[in-house]
Design a protein around this motif. Structure first.
Motif, PDB file in Angstrom:
ATOM      1  N   ARG A  62       0.801  -1.223   0.000  1.00  0.00           N
ATOM      2  CA  ARG A  62       0.000   0.000   0.000  1.00  0.00           C
ATOM      3  C   ARG A  62       0.836   1.277   0.000  1.00  0.00           C
ATOM      4  NH1 ARG A  62      -1.965   3.137   4.037  1.00  0.00           N
ATOM      5  NH2 ARG A  62      -1.079   1.755   5.617  1.00  0.00           N
ATOM      6  N   LEU A  63       1.937   1.306   0.713  1.00  0.00           N
ATOM      7  CA  LEU A  63       2.711   2.533   0.867  1.00  0.00           C
ATOM      8  C   LEU A  63       3.804   2.703  -0.181  1.00  0.00           C
ATOM      9  CD1 LEU A  63       3.029   2.640   4.762  1.00  0.00           C
ATOM     10  CD2 LEU A  63       1.369   3.805   3.296  1.00  0.00           C
ATOM     11  N   ASN A  64       4.002   1.700  -1.016  1.00  0.00           N
ATOM     12  CA  ASN A  64       5.022   1.817  -2.062  1.00  0.00           C
ATOM     13  C   ASN A  64       4.489   2.621  -3.233  1.00  0.00           C
ATOM     14  OD1 ASN A  64       7.153   0.286  -0.902  1.00  0.00           O
ATOM     15  ND2 ASN A  64       6.023  -1.585  -1.358  1.00  0.00           N
ATOM     16  N   GLU A  65       5.287   3.579  -3.708  1.00  0.00           N
ATOM     17  CA  GLU A  65       4.907   4.401  -4.853  1.00  0.00           C
ATOM     18  C   GLU A  65       6.101   4.534  -5.802  1.00  0.00           C
ATOM     19  OE1 GLU A  65       3.182   8.120  -3.726  1.00  0.00           O
ATOM     20  OE2 GLU A  65       1.594   7.198  -2.531  1.00  0.00           O
ATOM     21  N   PRO A  66       5.859   4.902  -7.050  1.00  0.00           N
ATOM     22  CA  PRO A  66       6.975   5.067  -7.985  1.00  0.00           C
ATOM     23  C   PRO A  66       7.934   6.149  -7.502  1.00  0.00           C
ATOM     24  CG  PRO A  66       4.847   5.215  -9.118  1.00  0.00           C
ATOM     25  CD  PRO A  66       4.563   5.213  -7.658  1.00  0.00           C
ATOM     26  N   THR A  67       9.190   5.975  -7.845  1.00  0.00           N
ATOM     27  CA  THR A  67      10.199   6.981  -7.505  1.00  0.00           C
ATOM     28  C   THR A  67      10.925   7.417  -8.765  1.00  0.00           C
ATOM     29  OG1 THR A  67      11.865   5.271  -7.062  1.00  0.00           O
ATOM     30  CG2 THR A  67      10.539   6.042  -5.192  1.00  0.00           C
ATOM     31  N   LEU A 246      17.286   7.964 -22.818  1.00  0.00           N
ATOM     32  CA  LEU A 246      16.018   8.587 -23.163  1.00  0.00           C
ATOM     33  C   LEU A 246      16.126   9.310 -24.503  1.00  0.00           C
ATOM     34  CD1 LEU A 246      14.825   9.965 -19.718  1.00  0.00           C
ATOM     35  CD2 LEU A 246      13.605   8.327 -21.150  1.00  0.00           C
ATOM     36  N   ASN A 247      15.085   9.180 -25.287  1.00  0.00           N
ATOM     37  CA  ASN A 247      15.044   9.687 -26.650  1.00  0.00           C
ATOM     38  C   ASN A 247      14.574  11.141 -26.679  1.00  0.00           C
ATOM     39  OD1 ASN A 247      14.542  10.166 -29.402  1.00  0.00           O
ATOM     40  ND2 ASN A 247      12.596   9.038 -29.350  1.00  0.00           N
ATOM     41  N   GLY A 248      15.475  12.069 -26.366  1.00  0.00           N
ATOM     42  CA  GLY A 248      15.110  13.480 -26.407  1.00  0.00           C
ATOM     43  C   GLY A 248      13.975  13.822 -25.460  1.00  0.00           C
ATOM     44  N   ILE A 249      13.924  13.138 -24.329  1.00  0.00           N
ATOM     45  CA  ILE A 249      12.831  13.296 -23.365  1.00  0.00           C
ATOM     46  C   ILE A 249      13.433  13.620 -22.000  1.00  0.00           C
ATOM     47  CG2 ILE A 249      10.947  12.108 -22.166  1.00  0.00           C
ATOM     48  CD1 ILE A 249      10.765  10.247 -24.651  1.00  0.00           C
ATOM     49  N   ARG A 250      12.858  14.603 -21.327  1.00  0.00           N
ATOM     50  CA  ARG A 250      13.215  14.877 -19.931  1.00  0.00           C
ATOM     51  C   ARG A 250      11.982  14.667 -19.069  1.00  0.00           C
ATOM     52  NH1 ARG A 250      15.386  19.609 -22.036  1.00  0.00           N
ATOM     53  NH2 ARG A 250      13.857  20.874 -20.883  1.00  0.00           N
ATOM     54  N   VAL A 251      12.140  13.919 -17.991  1.00  0.00           N
ATOM     55  CA  VAL A 251      11.055  13.721 -17.032  1.00  0.00           C
ATOM     56  C   VAL A 251      11.219  14.802 -15.961  1.00  0.00           C
ATOM     57  CG1 VAL A 251       9.931  12.140 -15.439  1.00  0.00           C
ATOM     58  CG2 VAL A 251      11.072  11.244 -17.482  1.00  0.00           C
ATOM     59  N   GLU A 252      10.351  15.808 -16.003  1.00  0.00           N
ATOM     60  CA  GLU A 252      10.521  16.949 -15.106  1.00  0.00           C
ATOM     61  C   GLU A 252      10.087  16.622 -13.675  1.00  0.00           C
ATOM     62  OE1 GLU A 252      12.269  19.033 -16.280  1.00  0.00           O
ATOM     63  OE2 GLU A 252      11.839  19.347 -18.397  1.00  0.00           O
ATOM     64  N   ARG A 253       9.005  15.850 -13.539  1.00  0.00           N
ATOM     65  CA  ARG A 253       8.557  15.433 -12.205  1.00  0.00           C
ATOM     66  C   ARG A 253       7.452  14.401 -12.370  1.00  0.00           C
ATOM     67  NH1 ARG A 253       4.319  19.835  -9.629  1.00  0.00           N
ATOM     68  NH2 ARG A 253       3.312  20.474 -11.562  1.00  0.00           N
ATOM     69  N   LEU A 254       7.218  13.638 -11.291  1.00  0.00           N
ATOM     70  CA  LEU A 254       6.066  12.769 -11.220  1.00  0.00           C
ATOM     71  C   LEU A 254       4.924  13.530 -10.553  1.00  0.00           C
ATOM     72  CD1 LEU A 254       7.575   9.321 -10.142  1.00  0.00           C
ATOM     73  CD2 LEU A 254       7.034  10.126 -12.442  1.00  0.00           C
ATOM     74  N   LYS A 255       3.719  13.313 -11.023  1.00  0.00           N
ATOM     75  CA  LYS A 255       2.559  14.025 -10.501  1.00  0.00           C
ATOM     76  C   LYS A 255       2.170  13.490  -9.116  1.00  0.00           C
ATOM     77  CE  LYS A 255       1.379  16.679 -14.036  1.00  0.00           C
ATOM     78  NZ  LYS A 255       1.407  18.151 -13.957  1.00  0.00           N
ATOM     79  N   ASP A 256       1.816  14.412  -8.247  1.00  0.00           N
ATOM     80  CA  ASP A 256       1.324  14.072  -6.906  1.00  0.00           C
ATOM     81  C   ASP A 256      -0.199  14.081  -6.980  1.00  0.00           C
ATOM     82  OD1 ASP A 256       1.040  13.603  -4.243  1.00  0.00           O
ATOM     83  OD2 ASP A 256       1.778  15.556  -3.573  1.00  0.00           O
ATOM     84  N   LYS A 257      -0.807  12.895  -7.131  1.00  0.00           N
ATOM     85  CA  LYS A 257      -2.222  12.799  -7.487  1.00  0.00           C
ATOM     86  C   LYS A 257      -3.080  12.364  -6.303  1.00  0.00           C
ATOM     87  CE  LYS A 257      -0.789   9.873 -10.361  1.00  0.00           C
ATOM     88  NZ  LYS A 257      -0.762   8.698 -11.252  1.00  0.00           N
ATOM     89  N   LEU A 258      -4.377  12.643  -6.420  1.00  0.00           N
ATOM     90  CA  LEU A 258      -5.347  12.188  -5.423  1.00  0.00           C
ATOM     91  C   LEU A 258      -5.343  10.673  -5.311  1.00  0.00           C
ATOM     92  CD1 LEU A 258      -7.900  12.587  -3.583  1.00  0.00           C
ATOM     93  CD2 LEU A 258      -9.255  12.435  -5.687  1.00  0.00           C
ATOM     94  N   GLY A 259      -5.399   9.985  -6.434  1.00  0.00           N
ATOM     95  CA  GLY A 259      -5.414   8.529  -6.476  1.00  0.00           C
ATOM     96  C   GLY A 259      -4.530   8.037  -7.596  1.00  0.00           C
ATOM     97  N   THR A 260      -4.668   6.761  -7.957  1.00  0.00           N
ATOM     98  CA  THR A 260      -3.810   6.097  -8.956  1.00  0.00           C
ATOM     99  C   THR A 260      -2.338   6.443  -8.703  1.00  0.00           C
ATOM    100  OG1 THR A 260      -4.002   7.856 -10.672  1.00  0.00           O
ATOM    101  CG2 THR A 260      -5.666   6.109 -10.666  1.00  0.00           C
ATOM    102  N   VAL A 407     -10.291   4.546   7.260  1.00  0.00           N
ATOM    103  CA  VAL A 407      -8.957   4.300   7.825  1.00  0.00           C
ATOM    104  C   VAL A 407      -8.056   3.731   6.740  1.00  0.00           C
ATOM    105  CG1 VAL A 407      -7.667   2.995   9.551  1.00  0.00           C
ATOM    106  CG2 VAL A 407      -9.900   3.963  10.130  1.00  0.00           C
ATOM    107  N   GLU A 408      -6.928   4.378   6.508  1.00  0.00           N
ATOM    108  CA  GLU A 408      -6.083   4.063   5.352  1.00  0.00           C
ATOM    109  C   GLU A 408      -5.596   2.621   5.337  1.00  0.00           C
ATOM    110  OE1 GLU A 408      -5.375   5.464   2.636  1.00  0.00           O
ATOM    111  OE2 GLU A 408      -6.043   7.512   2.883  1.00  0.00           O
ATOM    112  N   ASP A 409      -5.171   2.078   6.489  1.00  0.00           N
ATOM    113  CA  ASP A 409      -4.529   0.773   6.430  1.00  0.00           C
ATOM    114  C   ASP A 409      -5.514  -0.385   6.272  1.00  0.00           C
ATOM    115  OD1 ASP A 409      -5.465   0.842   9.012  1.00  0.00           O
ATOM    116  OD2 ASP A 409      -3.502   0.618   9.968  1.00  0.00           O
ATOM    117  N   LEU A 414      -8.212   3.765  -0.506  1.00  0.00           N
ATOM    118  CA  LEU A 414      -7.499   3.684  -1.786  1.00  0.00           C
ATOM    119  C   LEU A 414      -8.462   3.369  -2.928  1.00  0.00           C
ATOM    120  CD1 LEU A 414      -4.850   3.418  -3.472  1.00  0.00           C
ATOM    121  CD2 LEU A 414      -4.844   1.008  -2.839  1.00  0.00           C
ATOM    122  N   LEU A 415      -9.418   2.496  -2.661  1.00  0.00           N
ATOM    123  CA  LEU A 415     -10.377   2.107  -3.689  1.00  0.00           C
ATOM    124  C   LEU A 415     -11.175   3.313  -4.177  1.00  0.00           C
ATOM    125  CD1 LEU A 415     -11.675  -0.292  -5.214  1.00  0.00           C
ATOM    126  CD2 LEU A 415     -13.189  -0.597  -3.251  1.00  0.00           C
TER     127      LEU A 415
END
Length: 545
Positions: A62-67, A246-260, A407-409, A414-415
């Protein structure tokens, strides 16, 4: 004296295929007997994974997210993204079970799409929305397969549809820019010819989901083209070059989203990304439409999958939890609440799979002109209505847990957060409602929808179902009459959402009648089906002044 400590047992999921009588009944009714016997073992296996290993891993993960790591220790720009353990496991399962491959292998002809989406429906709710890249992958595979670009078909399609996890690719879909959002015609991304005659892309993509994919389809404006959607072209982009850079691509940041939050969604800068033109140098929004039809079907089916998961958890909990001297599933008000949600879920399921069936028949070359018009009409309707139903049903199911749902846990919040994306992705409710009334070719689509409803309600002769069916037909007749007497484009636009939802709810009701589901059809008929009421535009203007 020893005190007694009460600990509430959590809800437990079983095999999500074996426990879903409505899914199994639908498949028995719609699929050839021999085909169902062939595919049932794989569906049962997915059902076991969804209710067992994947669901347990989802709670643990549950607490793991992309980095995102933008720089290595020596100052090199690397923009490396790591996804969660569940996503890595989900990728293997999705490929090996053929969640993309099935409709392209076409082992069961027009029924292949039903097979595929039954598997998606089982898999989705336990995948932490790994279905996001899968939806775009399916859309890209379909788009490339009808593009006529044989070189791209040979290079990419075999990878997009592979069952080998080591070989399978996923695809992104890069259209959203801060200038336009749903108005992709406002795109500022430029396509420029280089010295070798190839294309280079320059611009910023504001919201690109599943950036870990190996390729993407995107829109850009070739130099010299005019404004609007007609001036855009569709391009194929591989995210990395042959050396893995990377093919001429810069990843500026990952989005901090409500879900997903497990989906690595990024802001990208395209700074000379090599790209291949797909189709001609204009009308990119039209060329990418096959992708949108497929991804909107995915959105519809995953909406229903979230509804089913929320219902499965709520029903499991109601069979265990005691309050006011009885289990929740013995309390009349709780039973009434869950019953209404179950009826909504069944109607949404049949609408989503009506779209799936039409896509399968289109790909098999079996649609006549009326059915093609029906497909164009119900694609946006199915997506917008099932998404709104999903948010409501999941929210109510969370409430059915009381405080534990907050309660998150417990994994329950999340659903709800993940479900909220469904009315937003692949076109918001308002955008799709406008798509329905302005681009849905109502002159052909409405008669086709009326014919489909008549077909559904004529299949049953039980008195209660006949009455419910007439209610569905009357709602469509009202919409048709209203449209024929309305020539004010502003009035049409203001009522577009009510028109689309009325048509969708009428079709859901007729499909429940056709299915012979007396209880669900009767319950859905108690909720207003005809939502088309004129509201004074002056009142609307005053309310938002």
């Amino acid at each position: 004296m020893q005190s007694t400590l009460f600990i509430q047992a959590p809800p437990v999921l079983g095999n999500q295929y074996g426990d879903d009588a409505f899914l199994r009944g639908y498949l028995q009714r719609r699929l050839p007997v021999g085909m169902l016997a062939q595919i049932e073992p794989s569906l049962a296996e997915l059902g076991e994974l969804a209710g067992g290993e994947l669901y347990r891993l989802q709670l643990q993960d549950r607490l793991n997210e992309p980095t995102l790591t933008q720089w290595d220790a020596w100052g090199n720009r690397v923009d490396r993204i790591e996804v969660s353990p569940l996503w890595r496991r989900a990728a293997d399962i999705a490929a090996s079970h053929g969640l993309i491959a099935i409709p392209y292998e076409r082992r069961h002809g027009r029924f292949s799409r039903i097979h595929q989406f039954a598997a998606v429906y089982l898999f989705h709710a336990s995948s932490d929305v790994y279905t996001c890249p899968l939806a775009m992958t399916d859309g890209a595979a379909r788009t490339l397969s009808v593009s006529g670009n044989q070189a791209l078909i040979e290079r990419a399609l075999v990878r997009l549809t592979s069952r080998d996890p080591a070989q399978a690719w996923t695809s992104g879909q890069w259209m959203t820019e801060s200038t336009g959002g749903s108005d992709v015609g406002a795109s500022l991304t430029r396509a420029v010819r280089d010295e070798s005659g190839g294309w280079r892309l320059f611009g910023k993509k504001w919201f690109t989901s599943a950036i870990t994919s190996q390729m993407a389809l995107t829109l850009a404006r070739p130099e010299g083209n005019g404004p609007g959607g007609s001036g855009l072209a569709m391009f194929y982009v591989e995210t990395h070059d042959d050396e893995g850079r990377l093919n001429g691509i810069r990843v500026e940041r990952l989005k901090d989203k409500l879900g997903t939050r497990k989906v690595p969604t990024a802001e990208l800068t395209l700074d000379g990304a090599r790209a291949v033109l797909v189709g001609d140098t204009r009308h990119g929004t039209r060329n990418i439409e096959p992708m949108l039809t497929v991804t909107r079907a995915w959105n519809s089916v995953t909406s229903v999958s979230f509804m089913r998961r929320a219902m499965a958890l709520a029903r499991a909990y109601a069979s265990q939890r005691r309050a006011f001297g009885a289990k929740l599933d013995q309390l009349p008000l709780h039973v009434d609440t869950l019953a209404g949600l179950e009826a909504e879920t069944r109607g949404a399921f049949l609408l989503a799979f009506e779209l799936v069936e039409l896509i399968g028949r289109q790909e098999a070359g079996e649609l006549d002109d009326a059915q093609k018009a029906l497909l164009r009409l119900i694609t946006p309707i199915a997506k917008l209505l099932t998404a709104k139903q999903a948010v409501n049903v999941v929210s109510e199911c969370i409430e059915a847990f009381g405080g534990a749902g907050y309660v998150e846990d417990t994994g329950l919040p999340l659903l709800l957060r993940d479900t909220q994306v469904l009315p937003i992705w692949e076109g918001t409710t308002n955008v799709l409602a406008l798509d329905t009334v302005l681009r849905g070719e109502l002159s052909a689509g409405l008669p086709a929808l009326r014919q489909r409803i008549q077909q559904g309600i004529s299949a049953q002769h039980e008195e209660r179902l006949t009455q419910v069916g007439q209610q569905a037909l009357a709602a469509v007749e009202h919409v048709s009459s209203w449209l024929s007497h309305n020539d004010d484009p502003r009035r049409l636009q203001a009522n577009a959402r009510r028109v689309a939802m009325t048509l969708g709810r009428a079709l859901e009701l007729a499909l429940l009648v056709e299915h012979g589901d007396v209880a669900a059809a009767g319950r859905c008929a108690t909720v207003p089906v005809d939502l088309l009421v004129d509201i004074k535009s002056e009142d609307s203007a005053r309310l938002i002044e």
